[in-house]
Design a protein around this motif. Sequence first.
Motif, PDB file in Angstrom:
ATOM      1  N   ARG A 102      18.151  -3.091  16.655  1.00 20.93           N
ATOM      2  CA  ARG A 102      18.138  -3.046  15.196  1.00 20.93           C
ATOM      3  C   ARG A 102      17.031  -3.930  14.621  1.00 20.93           C
ATOM      4  NH1 ARG A 102      21.940  -5.032  12.565  1.00 20.93           N
ATOM      5  NH2 ARG A 102      23.131  -6.122  14.167  1.00 20.93           N
ATOM      6  N   ASN A 104      14.121  -4.570  16.014  1.00 20.74           N
ATOM      7  CA  ASN A 104      12.850  -3.866  16.193  1.00 20.74           C
ATOM      8  C   ASN A 104      12.710  -2.714  15.222  1.00 20.74           C
ATOM      9  OD1 ASN A 104      11.280  -5.100  18.399  1.00 20.74           O
ATOM     10  ND2 ASN A 104      13.086  -4.694  19.633  1.00 20.74           N
ATOM     11  N   ARG A 105      13.776  -1.991  14.982  1.00 26.74           N
ATOM     12  CA  ARG A 105      13.703  -0.865  14.052  1.00 26.74           C
ATOM     13  C   ARG A 105      13.401  -1.362  12.637  1.00 26.74           C
ATOM     14  NH1 ARG A 105      11.299   2.848  13.973  1.00 26.74           N
ATOM     15  NH2 ARG A 105      11.942   3.019  16.165  1.00 26.74           N
ATOM     16  N   LYS A 106      14.018  -2.471  12.238  1.00 27.55           N
ATOM     17  CA  LYS A 106      13.744  -3.023  10.918  1.00 27.55           C
ATOM     18  C   LYS A 106      12.287  -3.452  10.803  1.00 27.55           C
ATOM     19  CE  LYS A 106      15.122  -6.556   7.584  1.00 27.55           C
ATOM     20  NZ  LYS A 106      16.077  -7.637   7.232  1.00 27.55           N
ATOM     21  N   ILE A 108       9.640  -2.288  12.537  1.00 25.01           N
ATOM     22  CA  ILE A 108       8.768  -1.105  12.508  1.00 25.01           C
ATOM     23  C   ILE A 108       8.833  -0.435  11.134  1.00 25.01           C
ATOM     24  CG2 ILE A 108       8.323   1.154  13.528  1.00 25.01           C
ATOM     25  CD1 ILE A 108       7.648  -1.389  15.255  1.00 25.01           C
ATOM     26  N   ASP A 109      10.025  -0.348  10.563  1.00 20.43           N
ATOM     27  CA  ASP A 109      10.164   0.249   9.233  1.00 20.43           C
ATOM     28  C   ASP A 109       9.416  -0.578   8.178  1.00 20.43           C
ATOM     29  OD1 ASP A 109      11.706   2.244  10.299  1.00 20.43           O
ATOM     30  OD2 ASP A 109      13.625   1.410   9.621  1.00 20.43           O
ATOM     31  N   ALA A 110       9.471  -1.901   8.300  1.00 13.97           N
ATOM     32  CA  ALA A 110       8.804  -2.768   7.324  1.00 13.97           C
ATOM     33  C   ALA A 110       7.290  -2.615   7.377  1.00 13.97           C
ATOM     34  CB  ALA A 110       9.187  -4.222   7.567  1.00 13.97           C
ATOM     35  N   ALA A 112       5.731   0.250   8.243  1.00 12.28           N
ATOM     36  CA  ALA A 112       5.412   1.683   8.280  1.00 12.28           C
ATOM     37  C   ALA A 112       4.179   2.039   7.461  1.00 12.28           C
ATOM     38  CB  ALA A 112       6.622   2.483   7.802  1.00 12.28           C
ATOM     39  N   ASN A 113       3.983   1.440   6.311  1.00 11.99           N
ATOM     40  CA  ASN A 113       2.869   1.799   5.428  1.00 11.99           C
ATOM     41  C   ASN A 113       1.796   0.711   5.357  1.00 11.99           C
ATOM     42  OD1 ASN A 113       4.059   4.316   4.623  1.00 11.99           O
ATOM     43  ND2 ASN A 113       5.476   3.136   3.350  1.00 11.99           N
ATOM     44  N   SER A 149       4.096   0.987  16.995  1.00  7.48           N
ATOM     45  CA  SER A 149       5.259   1.692  16.447  1.00  7.48           C
ATOM     46  C   SER A 149       6.166   2.286  17.502  1.00  7.48           C
ATOM     47  CB  SER A 149       4.794   2.811  15.501  1.00  7.48           C
ATOM     48  OG  SER A 149       4.103   2.258  14.398  1.00  7.48           O
ATOM     49  N   ASP A 150       5.635   2.523  18.694  1.00  6.08           N
ATOM     50  CA  ASP A 150       6.417   3.180  19.740  1.00  6.08           C
ATOM     51  C   ASP A 150       6.712   2.216  20.880  1.00  6.08           C
ATOM     52  OD1 ASP A 150       6.359   5.717  18.455  1.00  6.08           O
ATOM     53  OD2 ASP A 150       4.303   5.978  19.161  1.00  6.08           O
ATOM     54  N   TYR A 162       7.323  -3.826  21.684  1.00 13.00           N
ATOM     55  CA  TYR A 162       6.473  -3.455  20.550  1.00 13.00           C
ATOM     56  C   TYR A 162       5.345  -4.459  20.311  1.00 13.00           C
ATOM     57  CZ  TYR A 162      10.342  -0.296  19.633  1.00 13.00           C
ATOM     58  OH  TYR A 162      11.304   0.677  19.762  1.00 13.00           O
TER      59      TYR A 162
END
Length: 202
Positions: A102, A104-106, A108-110, A112-113, A149-150, A162
């Motif tokens: 969780r 790492n997902r947060k 990567i989402d942060a 994203a842009n 990202s991956d 990551y």
Amino acid sequence: MRASDLQKLVIASNNTGKIREISHLLGPLGFEVLPQSDFKVPEVDEPHRTFIENAIVKARHACERTGLRSLADDSGICVNALNGEPGVLSARYAGEPKSDERNNRKLIDALANLADRRAHYYCVIVLLRNADDPQPVIADGIWHGQIVSDRRGEGGFGYDPYFFLPDLGKTAAELPMDQKNRISHRGQALARLLARLAENAF
């Protein structure tokens, strides 16, 4: 105090990945490395905004509970584009219960842009001889890289899959443990700690 004078050394952590890395580095040097869980020492709150303050709190807590020398590290990943986040909150970035997936997902989402993916791992290590030690032995290390990202690799822990190292073309999770321990933030900090002990200044 020389490294050879040290006998039992309590690691003030319940993080199995962290304990494994520290034991791998210090065990061959004659340290009897013991996790605080062997003494039923619970985790202590880490309320501070800096790594050094949290490391001292953890080391002192383990000393108080065990009566033995204690080593604590506080470490985390700091991302440039996020003003240093997750920083001291790295282990709990996505809240409780702690979860690498969780977190790492947060992260990567942060990102994203955001184009800037620069980041660094930071580690500070504190060694206390007793709970009232007025002169803790302190060493730190920093490891630069960038966030991808991956997910890549199955080794390491935390954000390692990551955390990409451009000079090596690999993530931290793709490195053999021996190589990672030589160049990582924690490996650097431990090497500096041992060098300070070898100076016989303590």
